[in-house]
Design a protein around this motif. Structure first.
Motif, PDB file in Angstrom:
ATOM      1  N   CYS A  26      -6.279  10.029  -6.832  1.00 17.32           N
ATOM      2  CA  CYS A  26      -7.051   8.834  -6.528  1.00 17.32           C
ATOM      3  C   CYS A  26      -6.085   7.726  -6.126  1.00 17.32           C
ATOM      4  CB  CYS A  26      -7.865   8.392  -7.737  1.00 17.32           C
ATOM      5  SG  CYS A  26      -8.797   6.878  -7.454  1.00 17.32           S
ATOM      6  N   ALA A  27      -6.203   7.275  -4.893  1.00 18.80           N
ATOM      7  CA  ALA A  27      -5.370   6.175  -4.417  1.00 18.80           C
ATOM      8  C   ALA A  27      -5.912   4.867  -4.978  1.00 18.80           C
ATOM      9  CB  ALA A  27      -5.359   6.140  -2.901  1.00 18.80           C
ATOM     10  N   CYS A  28      -5.036   4.065  -5.523  1.00 15.27           N
ATOM     11  CA  CYS A  28      -5.410   2.762  -6.078  1.00 15.27           C
ATOM     12  C   CYS A  28      -4.622   1.679  -5.342  1.00 15.27           C
ATOM     13  CB  CYS A  28      -5.095   2.715  -7.568  1.00 15.27           C
ATOM     14  SG  CYS A  28      -6.046   3.907  -8.540  1.00 15.27           S
ATOM     15  N   PRO A  29      -5.182   0.476  -5.234  1.00  8.16           N
ATOM     16  CA  PRO A  29      -4.516  -0.573  -4.463  1.00  8.16           C
ATOM     17  C   PRO A  29      -3.203  -1.073  -5.052  1.00  8.16           C
ATOM     18  CG  PRO A  29      -6.525  -1.413  -5.481  1.00  8.16           C
ATOM     19  CD  PRO A  29      -6.487   0.059  -5.722  1.00  8.16           C
ATOM     20  N   ASP A  30      -3.039  -0.955  -6.371  1.00  3.01           N
ATOM     21  CA  ASP A  30      -1.808  -1.437  -7.005  1.00  3.01           C
ATOM     22  C   ASP A  30      -1.597  -0.712  -8.327  1.00  3.01           C
ATOM     23  OD1 ASP A  30      -3.459  -2.768  -8.964  1.00  3.01           O
ATOM     24  OD2 ASP A  30      -3.702  -4.405  -7.537  1.00  3.01           O
ATOM     25  N   ARG A  31      -0.440  -0.924  -8.915  1.00  6.21           N
ATOM     26  CA  ARG A  31      -0.101  -0.218 -10.156  1.00  6.21           C
ATOM     27  C   ARG A  31      -1.038  -0.593 -11.308  1.00  6.21           C
ATOM     28  NH1 ARG A  31       3.819   3.025 -12.193  1.00  6.21           N
ATOM     29  NH2 ARG A  31       4.034   2.882 -14.440  1.00  6.21           N
ATOM     30  N   SER A  32      -1.447  -1.827 -11.353  1.00  7.49           N
ATOM     31  CA  SER A  32      -2.356  -2.264 -12.407  1.00  7.49           C
ATOM     32  C   SER A  32      -3.680  -1.501 -12.345  1.00  7.49           C
ATOM     33  CB  SER A  32      -2.602  -3.774 -12.279  1.00  7.49           C
ATOM     34  OG  SER A  32      -3.525  -4.199 -13.236  1.00  7.49           O
ATOM     35  N   SER A  33      -4.234  -1.363 -11.161  1.00  8.82           N
ATOM     36  CA  SER A  33      -5.476  -0.604 -10.980  1.00  8.82           C
ATOM     37  C   SER A  33      -5.268   0.861 -11.335  1.00  8.82           C
ATOM     38  CB  SER A  33      -5.960  -0.699  -9.531  1.00  8.82           C
ATOM     39  OG  SER A  33      -6.249  -2.021  -9.195  1.00  8.82           O
ATOM     40  N   ALA A  34      -4.133   1.400 -10.937  1.00  7.41           N
ATOM     41  CA  ALA A  34      -3.832   2.794 -11.248  1.00  7.41           C
ATOM     42  C   ALA A  34      -3.734   2.997 -12.759  1.00  7.41           C
ATOM     43  CB  ALA A  34      -2.538   3.213 -10.560  1.00  7.41           C
TER      44      ALA A  34
END
Length: 86
Positions: free
Chosen positions: A49-57
């Protein structure tokens, strides 16, 4: 990017990376793989799952780690690239 691998003993491992293929190679063949997966090689990539940034990931990884095994299997089987709202 959040990823999930299936280990040789059929357990699931979830993690975060910027390069999925590099990380998969690390899990399968180097000391840089997670201690958990080193004892359970080979591992197979089953979810990303691609996330926009590390926090979201990190949030999405935490959500997956809170799921029961059946929910994780449903997520994998759905073949949907990313189901969680992050």
């Amino acid at each position: 990017m959040v990823y999930m691998v299936r280990c040789n003993d059929d357990s699931l491992y979830t993690g975060i990376t910027t390069d999925t293929m590099r990380r998969l190679a690390e899990h399968n063949g180097t000391a840089r793989g997670a201690r958990y997966t080193r004892a359970r090689r080979p591992v197979t990539l089953v979810y990303t799952c691609a996330c926009p940034d590390r926090s979201s990931a990190s949030r999405h990884e935490w959500q997956i780690k809170q799921m029961c095994r059946a929910s994780k299997e449903t997520l994998i089987a759905s073949r949907h690239p990313c189901l969680a709202k992050v």
